[in-house]
Design a protein around this motif. Structure first.
Motif, short mmCIF file in Angstrom:
data_model
loop_
_atom_site.label_atom_id
_atom_site.label_comp_id
_atom_site.label_asym_id
_atom_site.label_seq_id
_atom_site.Cartn_x
_atom_site.Cartn_y
_atom_site.Cartn_z
N PHE A 244 5.54 -5.46 -9.22
CA PHE A 244 4.86 -4.41 -9.97
C PHE A 244 5.38 -4.35 -11.42
CE2 PHE A 244 4.44 -2.58 -5.59
CZ PHE A 244 3.06 -2.67 -5.54
N THR A 245 4.47 -4.14 -12.35
CA THR A 245 4.86 -4.00 -13.76
C THR A 245 5.40 -2.59 -14.01
OG1 THR A 245 2.68 -3.22 -14.45
CG2 THR A 245 3.04 -5.61 -14.42
N THR A 246 5.97 -2.40 -15.19
CA THR A 246 6.47 -1.08 -15.58
C THR A 246 5.35 -0.05 -15.52
OG1 THR A 246 8.15 -2.06 -17.00
CG2 THR A 246 7.57 0.24 -17.43
N LYS A 247 4.18 -0.43 -16.03
CA LYS A 247 3.06 0.51 -16.03
C LYS A 247 2.63 0.83 -14.60
CE LYS A 247 -0.03 0.04 -19.24
NZ LYS A 247 -1.16 -0.43 -20.06
N ASP A 248 2.59 -0.20 -13.73
CA ASP A 248 2.23 0.03 -12.32
C ASP A 248 3.18 1.04 -11.68
OD1 ASP A 248 0.18 -1.80 -12.41
OD2 ASP A 248 1.41 -3.47 -11.72
N ALA B 70 6.55 8.93 -16.36
CA ALA B 70 6.17 8.42 -17.67
C ALA B 70 6.62 6.96 -17.79
CB ALA B 70 6.81 9.25 -18.78
N VAL B 71 5.85 6.17 -18.53
CA VAL B 71 6.19 4.77 -18.71
C VAL B 71 7.57 4.63 -19.35
CG1 VAL B 71 5.58 2.65 -19.95
CG2 VAL B 71 3.79 4.02 -18.86
N GLN B 72 7.87 5.49 -20.31
CA GLN B 72 9.17 5.40 -20.99
C GLN B 72 10.31 5.72 -20.02
OE1 GLN B 72 9.58 4.24 -24.14
NE2 GLN B 72 11.72 4.19 -23.51
N THR B 73 10.07 6.64 -19.10
CA THR B 73 11.10 6.95 -18.09
C THR B 73 11.41 5.73 -17.24
OG1 THR B 73 10.34 9.26 -17.98
CG2 THR B 73 11.67 8.44 -16.13
N VAL B 74 10.35 5.04 -16.81
CA VAL B 74 10.55 3.83 -16.00
C VAL B 74 11.28 2.76 -16.81
CG1 VAL B 74 9.39 1.98 -14.72
CG2 VAL B 74 8.51 4.31 -14.59
N LYS B 75 10.91 2.63 -18.10
CA LYS B 75 11.59 1.66 -18.96
C LYS B 75 13.08 1.98 -19.05
CE LYS B 75 7.76 0.25 -21.98
NZ LYS B 75 7.25 0.27 -23.37
N ASN B 76 13.40 3.26 -19.25
CA ASN B 76 14.81 3.67 -19.34
C ASN B 76 15.55 3.39 -18.03
OD1 ASN B 76 14.35 4.58 -21.93
ND2 ASN B 76 14.03 6.72 -21.33
N ASN B 77 14.89 3.69 -16.91
CA ASN B 77 15.51 3.43 -15.61
C ASN B 77 15.77 1.94 -15.41
OD1 ASN B 77 15.40 6.17 -15.07
ND2 ASN B 77 13.54 6.02 -13.80
N GLU C 107 0.83 -1.21 0.00
CA GLU C 107 0.00 0.00 0.00
C GLU C 107 0.87 1.26 0.00
OE1 GLU C 107 -3.36 0.65 -0.18
OE2 GLU C 107 -3.32 -1.39 -0.91
N ALA C 108 1.95 1.23 0.77
CA ALA C 108 2.85 2.39 0.78
C ALA C 108 3.46 2.62 -0.60
CB ALA C 108 3.96 2.17 1.82
N ALA C 109 3.79 1.52 -1.29
CA ALA C 109 4.34 1.64 -2.65
C ALA C 109 3.32 2.24 -3.59
CB ALA C 109 4.79 0.26 -3.14
N LYS C 110 2.08 1.75 -3.50
CA LYS C 110 1.02 2.25 -4.39
C LYS C 110 0.74 3.72 -4.14
CE LYS C 110 -1.43 -2.11 -5.17
NZ LYS C 110 -2.72 -2.82 -5.01
N ASN C 111 0.87 4.13 -2.87
CA ASN C 111 0.58 5.53 -2.52
C ASN C 111 1.79 6.43 -2.65
OD1 ASN C 111 -2.07 4.87 -1.90
ND2 ASN C 111 -1.52 4.26 0.18
N ASN C 112 2.94 5.84 -3.06
CA ASN C 112 4.19 6.61 -3.23
C ASN C 112 4.56 7.34 -1.94
OD1 ASN C 112 6.42 7.36 -4.77
ND2 ASN C 112 5.47 9.26 -5.44
#
Length: 465
Positions: free
Chosen positions: A420-424, A432-439, A374-379
């Motif tokens: 968690f998936t990239t989109k999650d 952005a999804v692309q930022t997470v992909k790059n990371n 839950e903490a992860a989902k809520n950042n």
């Protein structure tokens, strides 16, 4: 009393517990093994719903020790299935699988309606812990086929405790929501709600919340809000025990929708309720218990197997000695037999005590893991410290591969480790999804992960090995 306990099992857990407790006292006085075991079953099941897992385990084992449990495969399978419910809450998938195999073997040739329903329950439980989607769908389909071919007249005649079409269809609907297939999900979720009324559920918050998730995925926020509010009202009225686990998540969905509608007053009201509920929930994490429970969760299966194998060898040696004594010194048979019985009783007592201690410590893992997710989902800022408490050696293992890994990259590893998936990750961290992909791409290079190796799987395997 047993009929009343069965009647209230999905309607009023405390009433079911009270009736089953009265039944157990009468059965114990009459020394009726079957009724004793069934009363222990209803006590244990009620305690699971009331989150008294340690007491529930005690009564499950008490029921299994009754002679009637060995003679009645339905009774034994029902008690074993309660164990699966507890292991599910502990995320102990291997033990869930072992108990499921025992049930399927036990009911292999059983064609009674109760036996078929327990088989379907067990198959569906296996589908939820299977890693491969194709195999998961196959098991779920087998379960659905069994239920489909049971005539309504026979299904309606079985004990209330065995009925689970409402939960089954609701679980199926949630699976299709996770796969972003709202039309398929809608079919199952409304079917689940229909059966929840037929099967006499008083508390329907689980079904309301799932329908709310359906409309949320369909971008119909007004209908989603209606069902989320129904779920919250239902918890307040009928299922207050569910608030600690489900309340904060519901409140977040509600205040988010009011924020979207621009209703500042209601947004603030539900946000404040969420903040208080979430803070109270997070206060339950205990460092020492978490560390101990985490160790037992990882080591319990292998330790139990090693201990059982050692004890089995001892029993075999005793049996061999007894046979030799019968052949050569028949008059010593009585002493050897007494020694054998003593060791068997000691073995059973030791195993029971070990299981109870392990369960008591491990029960804390479920709440802790839910809090971390839950903490992860809520950042939340607390996410990384909470994750480190639950997995204290995680950072050290990652840094052993590359000491230059940054904290932000360790946090990304934690998200991936939790599945968690990239989109999650993009949604929860507002990137952005692309930022997470790059990371992720940069992280894979720094950890020297092969291109075809899934990052989430690699992290799990690396940590556990």
């Amino acid at each position: 009393m047993l009929q009343l306990a069965d009647h209230f099992i999905n309607r009023n857990y405390r009433q079911s517990l009270a009736d089953a407790t009265k039944a157990s006292k009468i059965a114990e006085k009459d020394e009726n093994s079957s009724k004793k075991a069934w009363s222990y079953y209803y006590i244990a099941k009620s305690l699971i719903f009331l989150k008294e897992f340690r007491k529930s385990t005690y009564y499950i084992n008490k029921g299994l020790r009754e002679e009637s449990a060995e003679q009645d495969p339905i009774l034994k399978a029902a008690l074993l299935h309660l164990k699966i419910g507890i292991y599910s809450r502990l995320k102990m998938n291997k033990l869930m699988h072992e108990e499921s195999m025992k049930i399927l073997d036990l009911l292999n040739a059983n064609t009674s309606t109760e036996g078929l329903v327990i088989k379907a329950k067990t198959l569906y439980g296996l589908s939820l812990i299977t890693d491969h989607q194709k195999e998961s769908d196959k098991l779920a389909y087998e379960a659905q086929t069994i239920l489909k071919h049971i005539p309504d007249s026979q299904y309606n005649a079985i004990k209330e405790t065995f009925k689970f079409k409402a939960y089954f269809y609701n679980f199926r609907g949630e699976v299709f929501l996770e796969r972003k297939m709202p039309d398929s999900a809608q079919y199952y979720l409304f079917k689940a709600y229909h059966y929840s009324k037929i099967e006499g559920f008083i508390a329907k918050n689980t079904f309301y919340a799932s329908i709310g998730n359906l409309y949320s995925q369909k971008k119909d926020n007004r209908k989603a809000l209606i069902y989320y509010l129904k779920a919250l009202d239902d918890i307040d009225a009928y299922d207050k025990n569910a608030f600690a686990k489900n309340g904060p998540g519901l409140l977040k969905k509600i205040y988010t929708i009011y924020q979207y509608f621009g209703d500042e007053k209601k947004y603030k009201y539900y946000y404040d309720r969420y903040r208080i509920a979430n803070e109270q929930h997070l206060q339950h994490i205990d460092d020492e218990v978490l560390t101990t429970a985490n160790e037992i969760t990882h080591e319990k299966v292998s330790a139990e197997k090693a201990r059982t194998q050692t004890q089995d060898v001892i029993i075999i040696l005793i049996l061999v000695s007894a046979i030799s004594a019968i052949i050569f010194l028949w008059w010593r048979n009585k002493k050897i037999q007494q020694k054998k019985d003593l060791l068997i009783r000691h073995r059973e007592t030791t195993l029971l005590e070990t299981e109870q201690k392990a369960t008591a410590l491990s029960l804390k893992v479920e709440d802790a893991l839910i809090d971390v997710i839950e903490a992860a989902k809520n950042n939340l800022q607390e996410f990384w410290p909470m994750f480190q408490k639950l997995y204290p050696d995680f950072s050290g293992k990652i840094l052993s591969v590359n000491p230059d890994i940054r904290t932000s990259e360790l946090v990304l590893c934690a998200y991936a480790f939790l599945g968690f998936t990239t989109k999650d990750i993009a949604v929860y961290t507002f990137k952005a999804v692309q930022t997470v992909k790059n990371n992720k791409h940069n992280l894979r290079k720094r950890l020297q992960i092969p291109p075809k190796q899934d990052l989430n799987v690699w992290l799990r395997d690396f940590y556990q090995n």
